[in-house]
Enzyme design. Sequence first.
Site, PDB file in Angstrom:
ATOM      1  N   CYS A 178     -34.012 -74.928 -72.740  1.00  0.00           N
ATOM      2  CA  CYS A 178     -32.798 -74.168 -72.443  1.00  0.00           C
ATOM      3  C   CYS A 178     -31.870 -75.047 -71.612  1.00  0.00           C
ATOM      4  CB  CYS A 178     -33.171 -72.912 -71.658  1.00  0.00           C
ATOM      5  SG  CYS A 178     -31.750 -71.907 -71.188  1.00  0.00           S
ATOM      6  N   LEU A 179     -30.593 -75.037 -71.946  1.00  0.00           N
ATOM      7  CA  LEU A 179     -29.632 -75.847 -71.192  1.00  0.00           C
ATOM      8  C   LEU A 179     -29.572 -75.413 -69.728  1.00  0.00           C
ATOM      9  CD1 LEU A 179     -26.737 -76.046 -73.821  1.00  0.00           C
ATOM     10  CD2 LEU A 179     -28.390 -77.835 -73.234  1.00  0.00           C
ATOM     11  N   GLY A 220     -27.877 -73.659 -78.926  1.00  0.00           N
ATOM     12  CA  GLY A 220     -27.394 -72.307 -78.671  1.00  0.00           C
ATOM     13  C   GLY A 220     -26.901 -72.188 -77.241  1.00  0.00           C
ATOM     14  N   HIS A 273     -30.776 -64.035 -73.055  1.00  0.00           N
ATOM     15  CA  HIS A 273     -29.839 -64.368 -71.970  1.00  0.00           C
ATOM     16  C   HIS A 273     -28.912 -63.185 -71.665  1.00  0.00           C
ATOM     17  CE1 HIS A 273     -30.508 -68.582 -70.984  1.00  0.00           C
ATOM     18  NE2 HIS A 273     -30.521 -68.920 -72.260  1.00  0.00           N
ATOM     19  N   HIS A 300     -33.819 -66.214 -78.320  1.00  0.00           N
ATOM     20  CA  HIS A 300     -33.645 -66.873 -77.020  1.00  0.00           C
ATOM     21  C   HIS A 300     -32.258 -66.551 -76.438  1.00  0.00           C
ATOM     22  CE1 HIS A 300     -34.007 -70.564 -74.305  1.00  0.00           C
ATOM     23  NE2 HIS A 300     -32.725 -70.269 -74.232  1.00  0.00           N
ATOM     24  N   GLU A 301     -31.221 -66.703 -77.270  1.00  0.00           N
ATOM     25  CA  GLU A 301     -29.862 -66.475 -76.765  1.00  0.00           C
ATOM     26  C   GLU A 301     -29.639 -65.005 -76.431  1.00  0.00           C
ATOM     27  OE1 GLU A 301     -28.428 -69.010 -75.802  1.00  0.00           O
ATOM     28  OE2 GLU A 301     -29.601 -70.413 -76.978  1.00  0.00           O
ATOM     29  N   GLN A 353     -24.498 -68.215 -69.464  1.00  0.00           N
ATOM     30  CA  GLN A 353     -24.798 -69.601 -69.104  1.00  0.00           C
ATOM     31  C   GLN A 353     -23.553 -70.363 -68.652  1.00  0.00           C
ATOM     32  OE1 GLN A 353     -27.226 -70.342 -72.910  1.00  0.00           O
ATOM     33  NE2 GLN A 353     -28.220 -71.628 -71.377  1.00  0.00           N
TER      34      GLN A 353
HETATM   35 NI    NI Z   1     -31.178 -70.723 -72.968  1.00  0.00          NI
END
Ligand code: NI
Length: 166
Positions: free
Chosen positions: A89-90, A46, A135, A131-132, A51
């Site tokens: 998380c990236l 995701g 953000h 989660h997304e 991000q």
């Molecule tokens: Ni993330």
Amino acid sequence: MAIRQIRTIGEECLGKVCKPVKEMNDRMRTLIGDMWDTMYEARGVGLAAPQVGVLRRICVIDVMDEDPIVLINPEIIEMSGEQTDDEGCLSVPGKVASVTRAEYVKVKSLDMDMNPVIIEGEGLRARAIQHEMDHLEGILYGEKANEPYRDLDEDEDFMDEEYIEE
Ligand code: NI
């Protein structure tokens, strides 16, 4: 389409509340295309627009076992149950932490044509959606975790394990 730079923890854009998408245009379509490319290149499940430094309410999600989804101006309209598992998380490279999330979510969103759609998810898909969407509020998963960030074992490929487990 292109790979964009993934912003990491500490960068200001990750702590901001994102603005709604008002209209679908070439700029938004390019952004969303780039988000898919960037997410797949980084082997994530995701990615949210902040991000890549864009403060718009857009997420892309692909947990591999179901159809990929794009969320535009999403709102959670129903959630139930509970699940606790490691999350990554990236934007927080090399780290994991245990997070408790709803097991099921129902989301009102817009599709690529800005038509309203209802998207449901359970398990990993529900986790990724929550989660997304966090953000978009400037929230990283560490703020909701049951513990401090832990180092991801170098030999452990977190996302691959997640695919297998689910
Ligand atoms: Ni993330």
